[in-house]
Design a protein around this motif. Structure first.
Motif, PDB file in Angstrom:
ATOM      1  N   LEU A 184       0.849  -1.203   0.000  1.00  0.00           N
ATOM      2  CA  LEU A 184       0.000   0.000   0.000  1.00  0.00           C
ATOM      3  C   LEU A 184       0.877   1.243   0.000  1.00  0.00           C
ATOM      4  CD1 LEU A 184      -2.657  -1.093   2.641  1.00  0.00           C
ATOM      5  CD2 LEU A 184      -3.139  -0.499   0.263  1.00  0.00           C
ATOM      6  N   PRO A 185       0.453   2.302  -0.696  1.00  0.00           N
ATOM      7  CA  PRO A 185       1.256   3.533  -0.698  1.00  0.00           C
ATOM      8  C   PRO A 185       1.374   4.110   0.699  1.00  0.00           C
ATOM      9  CG  PRO A 185      -0.911   3.912  -1.679  1.00  0.00           C
ATOM     10  CD  PRO A 185      -0.775   2.430  -1.499  1.00  0.00           C
ATOM     11  N   VAL A 186       2.528   4.688   0.980  1.00  0.00           N
ATOM     12  CA  VAL A 186       2.782   5.236   2.311  1.00  0.00           C
ATOM     13  C   VAL A 186       1.952   6.487   2.543  1.00  0.00           C
ATOM     14  CG1 VAL A 186       4.551   6.204   3.838  1.00  0.00           C
ATOM     15  CG2 VAL A 186       5.108   4.277   2.338  1.00  0.00           C
ATOM     16  N   ARG A 187       1.720   7.259   1.501  1.00  0.00           N
ATOM     17  CA  ARG A 187       0.969   8.508   1.643  1.00  0.00           C
ATOM     18  C   ARG A 187      -0.264   8.495   0.750  1.00  0.00           C
ATOM     19  NH1 ARG A 187       3.913  11.782   4.680  1.00  0.00           N
ATOM     20  NH2 ARG A 187       6.178  11.506   4.751  1.00  0.00           N
ATOM     21  N   GLY A 188      -1.183   9.403   1.033  1.00  0.00           N
ATOM     22  CA  GLY A 188      -2.378   9.561   0.207  1.00  0.00           C
ATOM     23  C   GLY A 188      -3.547   8.713   0.633  1.00  0.00           C
ATOM     24  N   LEU A 189      -3.451   8.052   1.796  1.00  0.00           N
ATOM     25  CA  LEU A 189      -4.540   7.206   2.262  1.00  0.00           C
ATOM     26  C   LEU A 189      -5.273   7.809   3.440  1.00  0.00           C
ATOM     27  CD1 LEU A 189      -2.781   3.710   2.137  1.00  0.00           C
ATOM     28  CD2 LEU A 189      -4.201   4.786   0.398  1.00  0.00           C
ATOM     29  N   GLY A 190      -5.044   9.047   3.731  1.00  0.00           N
ATOM     30  CA  GLY A 190      -5.594   9.639   4.952  1.00  0.00           C
ATOM     31  C   GLY A 190      -4.626   9.386   6.079  1.00  0.00           C
ATOM     32  N   GLY A 191      -4.589  10.276   7.029  1.00  0.00           N
ATOM     33  CA  GLY A 191      -3.628  10.132   8.106  1.00  0.00           C
ATOM     34  C   GLY A 191      -4.238  10.289   9.464  1.00  0.00           C
ATOM     35  N   PRO A 192      -3.379  10.353  10.484  1.00  0.00           N
ATOM     36  CA  PRO A 192      -3.878  10.543  11.840  1.00  0.00           C
ATOM     37  C   PRO A 192      -4.662  11.840  11.955  1.00  0.00           C
ATOM     38  CG  PRO A 192      -1.546   9.920  11.845  1.00  0.00           C
ATOM     39  CD  PRO A 192      -1.918  10.232  10.434  1.00  0.00           C
ATOM     40  N   SER A 193      -5.685  11.825  12.786  1.00  0.00           N
ATOM     41  CA  SER A 193      -6.515  13.002  12.981  1.00  0.00           C
ATOM     42  C   SER A 193      -5.726  14.101  13.678  1.00  0.00           C
ATOM     43  CB  SER A 193      -7.736  12.642  13.832  1.00  0.00           C
ATOM     44  OG  SER A 193      -8.465  13.784  14.176  1.00  0.00           O
ATOM     45  N   PRO A 194      -5.661  15.323  13.108  1.00  0.00           N
ATOM     46  CA  PRO A 194      -4.883  16.393  13.718  1.00  0.00           C
ATOM     47  C   PRO A 194      -5.322  16.697  15.141  1.00  0.00           C
ATOM     48  CG  PRO A 194      -5.547  16.994  11.495  1.00  0.00           C
ATOM     49  CD  PRO A 194      -6.289  15.752  11.838  1.00  0.00           C
ATOM     50  N   GLU A 195      -6.635  16.667  15.423  1.00  0.00           N
ATOM     51  CA  GLU A 195      -7.077  17.026  16.763  1.00  0.00           C
ATOM     52  C   GLU A 195      -6.720  15.977  17.800  1.00  0.00           C
ATOM     53  OE1 GLU A 195     -10.898  15.171  14.978  1.00  0.00           O
ATOM     54  OE2 GLU A 195      -9.220  16.399  14.304  1.00  0.00           O
ATOM     55  N   LEU A 196      -6.348  14.759  17.330  1.00  0.00           N
ATOM     56  CA  LEU A 196      -6.011  13.708  18.280  1.00  0.00           C
ATOM     57  C   LEU A 196      -4.543  13.737  18.675  1.00  0.00           C
ATOM     58  CD1 LEU A 196      -8.069  10.626  17.083  1.00  0.00           C
ATOM     59  CD2 LEU A 196      -8.714  12.507  18.548  1.00  0.00           C
ATOM     60  N   THR A 197      -3.763  14.643  18.090  1.00  0.00           N
ATOM     61  CA  THR A 197      -2.362  14.733  18.483  1.00  0.00           C
ATOM     62  C   THR A 197      -2.228  15.244  19.908  1.00  0.00           C
ATOM     63  OG1 THR A 197      -2.244  16.964  17.550  1.00  0.00           O
ATOM     64  CG2 THR A 197      -1.599  15.133  16.116  1.00  0.00           C
ATOM     65  N   LEU A 198      -3.295  15.854  20.457  1.00  0.00           N
ATOM     66  CA  LEU A 198      -3.269  16.327  21.839  1.00  0.00           C
ATOM     67  C   LEU A 198      -3.430  15.177  22.826  1.00  0.00           C
ATOM     68  CD1 LEU A 198      -5.506  19.516  21.463  1.00  0.00           C
ATOM     69  CD2 LEU A 198      -3.013  19.390  21.552  1.00  0.00           C
ATOM     70  N   ARG A 199      -3.788  13.999  22.349  1.00  0.00           N
ATOM     71  CA  ARG A 199      -3.913  12.810  23.177  1.00  0.00           C
ATOM     72  C   ARG A 199      -4.855  13.031  24.361  1.00  0.00           C
ATOM     73  NH1 ARG A 199      -2.064  11.139  19.159  1.00  0.00           N
ATOM     74  NH2 ARG A 199      -0.334   9.692  18.894  1.00  0.00           N
ATOM     75  N   GLN A 200      -6.101  13.357  24.050  1.00  0.00           N
ATOM     76  CA  GLN A 200      -7.122  13.430  25.083  1.00  0.00           C
ATOM     77  C   GLN A 200      -7.422  12.016  25.567  1.00  0.00           C
ATOM     78  OE1 GLN A 200     -10.465  15.418  23.356  1.00  0.00           O
ATOM     79  NE2 GLN A 200      -9.305  17.247  22.791  1.00  0.00           N
ATOM     80  N   PRO A 201      -8.134  11.869  26.683  1.00  0.00           N
ATOM     81  CA  PRO A 201      -8.489  10.522  27.140  1.00  0.00           C
ATOM     82  C   PRO A 201      -9.206   9.747  26.051  1.00  0.00           C
ATOM     83  CG  PRO A 201      -8.984  12.140  28.835  1.00  0.00           C
ATOM     84  CD  PRO A 201      -8.593  12.918  27.618  1.00  0.00           C
ATOM     85  N   VAL A 202      -8.889   8.453  25.956  1.00  0.00           N
ATOM     86  CA  VAL A 202      -9.446   7.604  24.904  1.00  0.00           C
ATOM     87  C   VAL A 202     -10.972   7.621  24.946  1.00  0.00           C
ATOM     88  CG1 VAL A 202      -9.686   5.204  24.143  1.00  0.00           C
ATOM     89  CG2 VAL A 202      -7.432   6.112  24.697  1.00  0.00           C
ATOM     90  N   PHE A 203     -11.548   7.566  26.138  1.00  0.00           N
ATOM     91  CA  PHE A 203     -12.999   7.523  26.261  1.00  0.00           C
ATOM     92  C   PHE A 203     -13.631   8.786  25.672  1.00  0.00           C
ATOM     93  CE2 PHE A 203     -16.942   8.293  28.727  1.00  0.00           C
ATOM     94  CZ  PHE A 203     -17.650   7.164  28.328  1.00  0.00           C
ATOM     95  N   ARG A 204     -13.015   9.929  25.930  1.00  0.00           N
ATOM     96  CA  ARG A 204     -13.562  11.184  25.409  1.00  0.00           C
ATOM     97  C   ARG A 204     -13.490  11.220  23.889  1.00  0.00           C
ATOM     98  NH1 ARG A 204     -11.013  16.508  27.847  1.00  0.00           N
ATOM     99  NH2 ARG A 204     -11.893  15.510  29.716  1.00  0.00           N
ATOM    100  N   GLU A 205     -12.392  10.731  23.335  1.00  0.00           N
ATOM    101  CA  GLU A 205     -12.252  10.699  21.883  1.00  0.00           C
ATOM    102  C   GLU A 205     -13.252   9.732  21.255  1.00  0.00           C
ATOM    103  OE1 GLU A 205      -8.190   9.844  21.107  1.00  0.00           O
ATOM    104  OE2 GLU A 205      -7.460  11.660  22.068  1.00  0.00           O
ATOM    105  N   ALA A 206     -13.464   8.592  21.921  1.00  0.00           N
ATOM    106  CA  ALA A 206     -14.449   7.636  21.424  1.00  0.00           C
ATOM    107  C   ALA A 206     -15.842   8.247  21.416  1.00  0.00           C
ATOM    108  CB  ALA A 206     -14.429   6.377  22.280  1.00  0.00           C
ATOM    109  N   LEU A 207     -16.159   9.050  22.442  1.00  0.00           N
ATOM    110  CA  LEU A 207     -17.465   9.698  22.501  1.00  0.00           C
ATOM    111  C   LEU A 207     -17.664  10.688  21.361  1.00  0.00           C
ATOM    112  CD1 LEU A 207     -18.137  10.387  26.291  1.00  0.00           C
ATOM    113  CD2 LEU A 207     -19.294   8.761  24.783  1.00  0.00           C
ATOM    114  N   ASP A 208     -16.578  11.293  20.886  1.00  0.00           N
ATOM    115  CA  ASP A 208     -16.693  12.204  19.747  1.00  0.00           C
ATOM    116  C   ASP A 208     -17.260  11.473  18.528  1.00  0.00           C
ATOM    117  OD1 ASP A 208     -15.700  14.309  21.198  1.00  0.00           O
ATOM    118  OD2 ASP A 208     -13.645  14.079  20.483  1.00  0.00           O
ATOM    119  N   GLY A 209     -16.785  10.251  18.300  1.00  0.00           N
ATOM    120  CA  GLY A 209     -17.309   9.467  17.186  1.00  0.00           C
ATOM    121  C   GLY A 209     -18.765   9.090  17.389  1.00  0.00           C
ATOM    122  N   ALA A 210     -19.116   8.714  18.633  1.00  0.00           N
ATOM    123  CA  ALA A 210     -20.504   8.348  18.933  1.00  0.00           C
ATOM    124  C   ALA A 210     -21.431   9.551  18.777  1.00  0.00           C
ATOM    125  CB  ALA A 210     -20.600   7.784  20.344  1.00  0.00           C
ATOM    126  N   ARG A 211     -20.970  10.734  19.210  1.00  0.00           N
ATOM    127  CA  ARG A 211     -21.792  11.950  19.067  1.00  0.00           C
ATOM    128  C   ARG A 211     -22.013  12.288  17.592  1.00  0.00           C
ATOM    129  NH1 ARG A 211     -18.133  14.176  22.970  1.00  0.00           N
ATOM    130  NH2 ARG A 211     -18.974  14.051  25.097  1.00  0.00           N
TER     131      ARG A 211
END
Length: 404
Positions: A184-211
């Motif tokens: 698979l190509p190294v680039r061009g497939l989408g990358g890590p979410s910029p807002e997740l670089t702050l490393r908030q608690p996993v549960f809070r980040e999971a709730l963002d997807g549920a919301r």
């Protein structure tokens, strides 16, 4: 028209992984049965696998959005392959124990969740949006062939040779899947979410997807339909083996034959869904597939003829594959890349809960009458079709990838 080299890399990795799944499905319970004669401990493997996937789904979704998905896909396949090869060595040396098998199953369940989510999240970066139905159909076809036709008999044959043999194959196939994903190509497939670089608690980040899921009518509606459809699926399939013996007069071989035959309907669905959505759109395709599934189950509950039942099961699996491809493609189209892993995970949790509920209800209803859970399953799919009419817009594929 070719779907391109990156898709071929993802498809071959997925095919190798699915063949490993098919071999493991039959061989791991056989290994458990060779270590204990307690049916509760053998059945507990499936329970452990289901619980692990439910517990890790949301955290895995966060990590799919946090880190490079290509790397996660490669690592998940390589690690679970090496873990299973280590299990094979322990079995060959007669050091394998039931607790070790349970631990391996838990690791495999966790890493399978990671690999599946990463693969689904990667696909929109591999093929154009207009080709997602076709691409998902090809992946679905490979999964059906590997899981239903090739894997189980191969696993049983190898186990008859040596208990460790299928484990070596499973581990080798998962390692191969990881190595194939390196293409698979190294680039061009989408990358890590910029807002997740702050490393908030996993549960809070999971709730963002549920919301986000709860706030988006189309994708949230698909998740609700998926949860209800999971109930409808498990109502009949939790007791189908009993129905086959009591109402269809089938032995174990006959039961296996009609299940294998039903997968042919899924193959038809894999190769025709893109045409259906191109002709009549997603909304009508989804509604038609759900109505077809409902009719197939209601008719199945009324028949005592094994040949008729085999045809109806094939029609039912066709509907399930068409619905699954449509739901996956729409989610891939509409969910923002930065949230795709978490939204996939939240949808998956709802489906897993539906499977558990449907299995429990199927057993309870079967005490009253064996055809009853199958007929009720048909009624559930009628409800799914009504819900699709209500929640899906006339052109779901062009909905906005945001809440509202």
């Amino acid at each position: 028209m070719s779907l391109g080299r990156p898709f071929r890399a993802l498809w071959t990795a997925s095919a190798a992984s699915n063949l490993a799944d098919g071999v493991a499905f039959i061989s791991m319970p056989l290994v458990a049965a060779s270590l204990t004669d307690d049916p509760r401990l053998v059945a507990g493997l499936a329970t452990t696998y289901a619980l692990v996937r439910l517990l890790v789904a949301l955290p895995i979704g966060v990590w799919v959005d946090r880190i490079d998905r290509r790397t996660l896909l490669i690592a998940a396949n390589l690690i679970r392959g090496l873990v299973v090869i280590a299990l094979a060595v322990s079995i060959q040396l007669e050091l394998g124990t039931l607790p070790v098998l349970y631990a391996v199953f838990a690791v495999v369940g966790t890493l399978e969740s990671a690999a599946d989510n990463a693969s689904v999240s990667l696909l929109p970066g591999v093929v154009p949006a207009k080709q997602l139905d076709r691409a998902n159909g090809r992946i679905s076809a490979a999964q059906l062939v590997a899981d239903e036709f090739a894997g189980p008999p191969l696993g049983g044959l190898l186990f008859a040779v040596a208990a460790a043999a299928p484990m070596y194959l499973v581990g080798g196939l998962w390692v191969a899947a990881g190595l194939l994903a390196l293409a698979l190509p190294v680039r061009g497939l989408g990358g890590p979410s910029p807002e997740l670089t702050l490393r908030q608690p996993v549960f809070r980040e999971a709730l963002d997807g549920a919301r986000w899921l709860a706030g988006n009518r189309t994708v949230g509606g698909l998740a609700l339909i998926g949860a209800l459809a999971s109930v409808g699926y498990m109502l009949p399939f939790s007791i189908l083996v009993l129905f086959a013996a009591d109402r269809l007069n089938l032995d174990a071989v006959g039961y296996g034959v009609i299940l294998a035959g039903s997968a042919l309907g899924g193959l038809v669905g894999s190769f025709t869904t893109a045409r259906f959505t191109g002709w009549i759109g997603y909304r009508r395709t989804i509604i038609a597939s759900l109505v077809t599934g409902a009719a197939a189950l209601v008719a199945l509950s009324l028949t005592t003829n094994a040949a008729v039942a085999a045809v109806l099961l094939a029609v039912y699996i066709l509907h399930a594959v068409v619905w699954g491809i449509c739901a996956t493609s729409l989610r891939q189209r509409l969910v923002p890349d930065a949230l795709r892993g978490r939204v996939n995970a939240a949808s998956r949790v709802l489906s897993l809960l539906g499977l558990a509920l449907g299995s429990a209800l199927g057993g309870l209803l079967a005490v009253v009458s064996l055809p009853l859970p199958i007929a009720v399953g048909g009624g559930v799919f009628v409800g799914c079709a009504v819900l699709a009419v209500i929640v899906l817009p006339h052109d779901p594929a062009h909905g906005r990838a945001r809440n509202g």
